[in-house]
Design a protein around this motif. Structure first.
Motif, mmCIF file in Angstrom:
data_model
loop_
_atom_site.group_PDB
_atom_site.id
_atom_site.type_symbol
_atom_site.label_atom_id
_atom_site.label_comp_id
_atom_site.label_asym_id
_atom_site.label_seq_id
_atom_site.Cartn_x
_atom_site.Cartn_y
_atom_site.Cartn_z
ATOM 1 N N GLU A 1 70.712 29.887 69.459
ATOM 2 C CA GLU A 1 70.913 28.496 69.562
ATOM 3 C C GLU A 1 71.289 28.190 71.013
ATOM 4 O OE1 GLU A 1 73.494 26.446 66.567
ATOM 5 O OE2 GLU A 1 73.152 28.160 65.774
ATOM 6 N N ASP B 1 72.301 25.358 72.620
ATOM 7 C CA ASP B 1 73.529 24.724 73.066
ATOM 8 C C ASP B 1 74.787 25.763 72.996
ATOM 9 O OD1 ASP B 1 72.192 22.566 72.383
ATOM 10 O OD2 ASP B 1 72.829 21.775 70.708
ATOM 11 N N ILE B 2 74.827 26.585 71.878
ATOM 12 C CA ILE B 2 75.779 27.552 71.862
ATOM 13 C C ILE B 2 75.778 28.610 73.089
ATOM 14 C CG2 ILE B 2 76.845 29.390 70.520
ATOM 15 C CD1 ILE B 2 77.356 26.748 69.116
ATOM 16 N N ILE C 1 77.338 26.390 76.094
ATOM 17 C CA ILE C 1 78.728 26.170 76.092
ATOM 18 C C ILE C 1 79.459 27.290 76.177
ATOM 19 C CG2 ILE C 1 80.507 25.463 74.235
ATOM 20 C CD1 ILE C 1 78.520 23.529 72.772
ATOM 21 N N MET D 1 79.518 28.632 79.645
ATOM 22 C CA MET D 1 80.420 27.751 80.750
ATOM 23 C C MET D 1 81.607 28.306 80.540
ATOM 24 S SD MET D 1 80.318 23.740 81.294
ATOM 25 C CE MET D 1 78.919 23.492 82.142
ATOM 26 N N ALA D 2 82.121 28.289 78.960
ATOM 27 C CA ALA D 2 83.652 28.436 78.687
ATOM 28 C C ALA D 2 83.865 29.995 79.508
ATOM 29 C CB ALA D 2 83.817 28.600 77.429
ATOM 30 N N ARG E 1 83.835 29.889 83.563
ATOM 31 C CA ARG E 1 84.680 29.245 84.138
ATOM 32 C C ARG E 1 86.001 29.413 83.790
ATOM 33 N NH1 ARG E 1 81.903 24.036 85.914
ATOM 34 N NH2 ARG E 1 79.834 24.906 86.336
ATOM 35 N N VAL E 2 86.303 29.605 82.208
ATOM 36 C CA VAL E 2 87.758 30.007 81.964
ATOM 37 C C VAL E 2 88.021 31.528 81.676
ATOM 38 C CG1 VAL E 2 89.364 29.902 79.966
ATOM 39 C CG2 VAL E 2 87.571 28.006 80.370
ATOM 40 N N PHE F 1 83.679 28.585 67.273
ATOM 41 C CA PHE F 1 84.561 28.844 67.881
ATOM 42 C C PHE F 1 85.140 27.977 68.881
ATOM 43 C CE2 PHE F 1 80.919 30.690 69.455
ATOM 44 C CZ PHE F 1 80.802 30.128 70.758
ATOM 45 N N PRO G 1 85.682 26.597 72.180
ATOM 46 C CA PRO G 1 84.969 27.462 73.596
ATOM 47 C C PRO G 1 86.325 27.621 74.480
ATOM 48 C CG PRO G 1 84.344 25.221 73.276
ATOM 49 C CD PRO G 1 84.891 25.351 71.791
ATOM 50 N N ILE G 2 87.196 26.843 74.573
ATOM 51 C CA ILE G 2 88.190 27.274 75.210
ATOM 52 C C ILE G 2 89.185 28.555 75.079
ATOM 53 C CG2 ILE G 2 90.538 26.232 76.563
ATOM 54 C CD1 ILE G 2 88.251 24.526 77.231
#
Lengths: 120, 566
Positions: free
Chosen positions: A12, A14-15, A18, A21-22, A25-26, A105, A107-108
């Motif tokens: 997917e 979208d998954i 997301i 990015m998490a 970046r995190v 889940f 994402p953060i």
């Protein structure tokens, strides 16, 4: 500073976006995203990751089958973590996974969950 | 007949008399008035006590009758001869008799004549009885036939060999076979192969059960099939032995189809909603956390609102799917042995933080010596719902108490809060979907309105009960009961073959044991704390189930199980 190289395999888009990015970046990971078993194999051949995040439910080649194809390339040293929407932890661990993260889940919280499993 | 007796024996009085518990009455009579008499003062009640003729030459000399009104008063009877008459089954119901106002002796010829008359009376009586019984039997049989044949519900008669003795037109039309050709067909050949196991017809004939209901598919000669709801019961013969099984079959194909479509719809909609919701929630979460760059304050507020409502929607979808599965009985319980404190600890892990945030004290009280056989995850889910609700509706600084006690054969869970309470007329309604006490609750308190229905479905699947009590203004009390396992350890029954497994399970249940059945040796590890029953030759030789194994040998399962578990 990079936490390491992470290969994310999920059909997917979208998954993939997301989670990428998490994780970047995190969590500070360098993420390569693959949409299928074929893309995952190509990615591993191109650059051996430190961790693989692998979706269980994928069309054509599913997560466990993808793992079977990746394992010879990865060797024993690279932990593989399954992402699954079904509550089926035990048999996934029996396939040689380092851990299981439930879908959907937060994402953060995803980078923390990956770190907790790879730290073991 | 009484005229013949009177004339031939030269007696002024002759009667055919019938006697019941309290009275006697004259079926036919010469020389006496009235039709009925008190049985206590009648000669005939004396006569029917014995099968032999009763001869009284002089009534005044016979202490049995000398005191009777017919002797001391009109008509001053002085002699009597009575022959008992009996039904075909030998039950004496009356007499043929003569009486006289003077003493007399009775010759053998007199008695012989009276006896002949008595036999004629008997024959007539028995013939009448028989024809009446026959008529009423014919009538009831006709009624039964009419119900059987004209019914629009399919009806079958199946014998002990499992073959059709008869079927009505409705059933013949259902399976598309002419009624005449149905006769003698084994009923199992009309049953869909997938539904042939677990049929209870055998238990019906052995007398273990009186009736059963099940839904199964019937196949037609062309290979098509339909869903039938079968109710089978036993017809017994006069000695109470099983004769034929009567089946009533209703075509429920349409209902099944609607059910299937509803399930499918719920499941598809559920899963189709889930995937995009996950993406929306994930994206909003990242935006809110400023991962894609710091948001202006107003934008951050709006994203927070969007994220919170997406979460609510996700929860609603998840809980709708969960409730649907629970109500359809499609949730398999992972039952194992746990103690109440273990359940409460797991519950506390979820709700403690919520309680701390709301300034509510949680008080727990549970005995560790109680053993429950439940699915711990599911019971914790129900407790989290109850305690979560209690926290939501409690004023800050108050407490929520959760107490577990043994109560007879059940464990009683009590969750008590000091909140606003529940109006009495809503105590039942709150367990239905989307029935919060106050319509504004779902916005202010963030519930989905499905927590209590889900809790009820979980508890009921555990054969327990759940209800609410309340004193409005003083708080609410929610109670759950769960059956305590019987003192003896439950039994895990393993056999690959379903009919044999069920046979074993039934035998063990009959002697009061809790039973869990297993068909897969892999899952036997969950049988911790069980005695294991195993049929010889069923396999499992290579598996160590980690519990004692009892092998049941031979065909008489009942006796073997009783012997093994004694």
């Amino acid at each position: 500073m990079s936490a390491g190289r992470l290969l994310l395999v999920d059909d997917e888009p979208d998954i993939r976006m997301i989670a990428t990015m998490a994780l970047e970046r995190v969590g500070g990971w360098t993420v390569t995203a693959a949409a299928s078993a074929g893309e995952a194999i190509a990615a591993v051949r191109a650059d051996l990751p430190d961790v693989v995040l692998l979706d269980v439910m994928m069309p054509d080649t599913d997560g466990p089958a993808t793992l079977a194809q990746l394992r010879p390339l990865l060797g024993d040293g690279v932990p593989v973590i399954f992402l699954t929407a079904r509550g089926e932890t035990d048999h996934l661990l029996a396939l040689g996974a380092a851990g299981v993260i439930a879908k959907p889940f937060d994402p953060i919280a995803l980078p923390g969950a990956v770190a907790a499993i790879t730290a073991r | 007949m009484t005229r013949i007796a009177s004339a031939a024996l030269d007696a002024p009085i002759a009667t055919v008399t019938l006697v019941d518990e309290h009275r006697q009455w004259f079926k036919s009579c010469v020389g006496l008035d009235g039709r009925e008499d008190d049985r206590d003062v009648s000669f005939c009640s004396v006569a029917i006590e014995k099968p032999e003729p009763l001869l009284i030459p002089d009534t005044l000399l016979d202490p049995r009758v000398a005191h009777m009104r017919v002797v001391t008063d009109e008509p001053f009877l002085r002699s009597y001869a009575g022959i008992p008459i009996a039904t075909a089954t030998g039950f004496r119901v009356g007499t043929v008799c003569i009486a006289d106002t003077r003493p007399r002796t009775f010759s053998a010829a007199d008695v012989g004549l009276l006896e002949d008359l008595a036999r004629i009376a008997e024959d007539e009586l028995n013939h009448k009885e028989l024809s009446e019984a026959l008529a009423s039997w014919r009538e009831s049989e006709q009624r039964f036939r009419a119900v059987f044949h004209d019914s629009t519900i399919g009806m079958t008669m199946v014998n002990g060999e499992g073959r059709l003795v008869e079927a009505n037109l409705a059933f013949a039309a259902m399976v598309n076979i002419p009624p005449a050709e149905l006769r003698g067909i084994p009923i199992m050949t009309l049953t869909h192969p997938a539904d042939r196991d677990n049929d209870n017809i055998k238990e019906l004939f052995t007398g273990e059960i009186d009736r059963y209901r099940r839904e199964k598919r019937y196949v037609r000669p062309d290979g098509t099939w339909f869903w039938g709801a079968l109710t089978a019961s036993m017809l017994r013969d006069r000695e109470g032995r099983p004769d034929v099984s009567i089946g009533m079959i209703e075509d429920i194909t349409e209902r099944k189809e609607v059910e299937r479509m509803k399930d499918e719809l719920v499941s598809i909609v559920g899963h189709e909603l889930r995937t995009p919701l996950t993406s929306i929630r994930g994206s909003l979460g990242l935006l809110e956390a400023g991962i894609a760059g710091e948001l202006p304050a107003e934008a951050a507020d709006m994203v927070a609102i969007a994220r919170q409502n997406t979460e609510r929607l996700s929860r609603l979808v998840d809980e709708t799917l969960d409730l649907e599965r629970l109500q359809a009985g499609r949730v398999e319980l992972n039952v194992r042995s746990v103690t109440p404190p273990e359940l409460l600890q797991s519950t506390a892990q979820v709700v403690q933080r919520v309680a701390d945030d709301a300034g509510i004290e949680l008080v727990w009280e549970a005995p560790a010596d109680l053993q429950l056989f439940v699915d711990p995850d599911r019971i914790v889910q129900a407790l989290v719902n109850l305690i979560g609700n209690a926290i939501k509706f409690s004023p800050e600084g108050s407490s929520v108490r959760t107490i577990v006690k043994a109560h007879g054969s059940e464990a009683l869970f009590t969750v008590r809060d000091q909140g606003r309470g529940i109006p009495l007329d809503q105590l039942d309604a709150i367990f239905e979907r989307f029935r919060q006490v106050d319509a504004s609750d779902h916005r202010e308190k963030g519930g989905t309105g499905l927590g209590l229905p889900i809790s009820r479905a979980i508890i009921e699947q555990h054969a327990g009960r759940i209800w609410a009590e309340s004193v409005p203004g003083e708080g609410s009390t929610f109670r759950i009961t769960l059956p305590l396992p019987l003192a003896k350890p439950p039994i895990a029954v393993y056999d690959r073959r379903a009919p044999r497994r069920e046979e074993l399970a039934r035998a063990a249940r009959r002697i009061g044991r809790r039973v869990l059945t297993f068909s897969d040796p892999e899952t036997l590890a969950e049988a911790d704390g069980f005695v294991l029953v195993l049929v010889a030759g069923a396999g499992l030789e290579d598996v160590d189930p980690g519990v004692p194994v009892i092998r049941i040998e031979g065909e008489d399962v009942d006796a073997a199980v009783v012997e093994a578990l004694k």
